[in-house]
Design a protein around this motif. Structure first.
Motif: not given
Length: 407
Positions: A156-182
């Motif tokens: 995890l600390a070395a960025m070698r886990s293989g886990l998906y980066d949540y900042t690439g999720d379109h639902r998350w992107l849409d929610s943040l763009r819609a309300d950046p104060h959330r």
């Protein structure tokens, strides 16, 4: 750049931060339309400290002002400390374009993925205390992580886990763009990540993912029994007297601070992100600091002042990220000899690094991420290092180049 890839800019610092260091960066996902240019700001330097020889100072002034003009950077703070050669500490441009307020070197700034250096240091302190081991599976501390019995804290600390980066999720992107104060909770962020299958088997390769550092933040809380911001304050910030550094629990931003300009908006228009809630970045990128504190932090990070020597040696065992001259250790990157991290999030960009060969420290703080797929902070750090350490450039590829190297 695709919105998914832009999203990874949302906080990385890893591969272009190295993603963003190398890309990752931590800059919020790219806007759907090209951003208009920011109003021009004078890049004339406001001198704070000059200890270098006059010729070098003149070259640095010219390099910084030219870079700011070329890229349309509204404001920047540059700190360079080179024992035996001298210091260079100056602010350039505007902290507030509307008010015409000049940038000053004592302003607080959001530092994005440089936060990772603090979070991973906290984890390694728990390693030194014998409370966790780097090769423990994350499932020993947290339930519900896909493949968590095969993913170690070190991965995890070395960025070698293989886990998906949540900042690439379109639902998350849409929610943040819609309300950046959330406000987001760490578990909500992980929910976005875990709705996607892992990108690869644990340890198979390197890939920047903010999901990794959010998980480490939760591990620290679980083991210490303290909220992450409190643990960092007690065990990382206070021992080094980092009085202007904090991990906000909301949109709090200590005064004085610079306005931060971004184009991460539904229509791509430039706006201020100064009061936006960085909870979406949390352990991976929500910290606030200033020039003087980062000047103190970088040498401590590089020499392992808060860690046992053996643990620091583990931290600095960097591995390739697929880009020449760039490698990544445990919450720290090496870029052509410079050790540190960069960070980006809406409105702000940072580079904080040290060059052990010269005991040099470089800090670059910028109040905009309207860089159209590049990186203002990297451009300025490269301009500075071309003058003072031409054999050791801080130079990171664009997110697109990182993508080419990672796939």
């Amino acid at each position: 750049m695709s919105s998914g890839h832009a999203a990874r800019r949302a906080l990385q610092a890893g591969a272009a931060a190295l993603l963003l260091l190398l890309t990752g960066v931590a800059t919020a996902p790219a806007a759907p339309a090209p951003a208009p240019a920011l109003p021009p700001a004078s890049a004339a330097p406001a001198a704070v400290r000059e200890g270098l020889d006059p010729a070098t100072v003149a070259r640095l002034d010219a390099a910084v002002t030219a870079t700011m003009k070329e890229h349309g950077i509204p404001g920047a703070i540059i700190g360079l400390w080179m024992p035996g050669r001298g210091d260079y500490v100056k602010s350039f441009g505007a902290a507030d374009l509307k008010a015409g307020t000049p940038m000053k070197s004592d302003l607080h700034m959001r530092i994005g993925s440089v936060t990772k250096t603090f979070t991973v240091t906290a984890l390694l302190q728990l390693v030194d205390q014998g409370r966790v081991r780097l090769y423990d599976p994350v499932s020993a501390y947290l339930a519900g992580v896909p493949g968590g019995d095969r993913i170690t804290l070190r991965q995890l600390a070395a960025m070698r886990s293989g886990l998906y980066d949540y900042t690439g999720d379109h639902r998350w992107l849409d929610s943040l763009r819609a309300d950046p104060h959330r406000s987001y909770t760490p578990r909500q962020l992980l929910g976005y990540a875990f709705s996607h299958p892992p990108d690869f088997a644990p340890g198979a390769r390197w890939q920047y993912s903010n999901t990794n550092t959010v998980l480490l933040g939760l591990v620290i809380e679980k083991i210490s029994g303290q909220p992450l911001h409190a643990f960092l304050q007690q065990h990382v910030f206070a021992p080094l007297k980092l009085t202007s550094t904090s991990l906000p629990t909301g949109s709090a931003f200590p005064d004085p601070h610079a306005q931060g300009y971004t184009a991460f908006t539904p229509d791509g228009a430039i706006t201020t992100a100064t009061t936006w809630n960085p909870s979406w970045a949390w352990a991976a990128g929500a910290a606030v600091s200033d020039l003087d504190d980062l000047h103190t932090w970088v040498p401590a990070l590089v020499d392992g002042r808060l860690l046992k020597p053996a643990t620091q040696a583990q931290r600095l065992r960097t591995g390739s990220v697929g880009v020449p001259g760039v490698s990544y250790g445990l919450g720290i990157a090496e870029v052509n000899g410079w050790l540190g991290h960069n960070g980006e999030l809406p409105g702000y960009e940072t580079v904080a690094a040290g060059l052990p060969q010269e005991k040099a420290t470089l800090v670059v703080l910028v109040n905009s991420d309207v860089d159209r797929g590049g990186s203002y902070s990297t451009a300025l750090a490269k301009a500075v290092t071309q003058v003072v350490t031409p054999d050791h450039l801080w130079d990171l590829p664009s997110p697109a180049q990182v993508g080419e190297n990672q796939h």
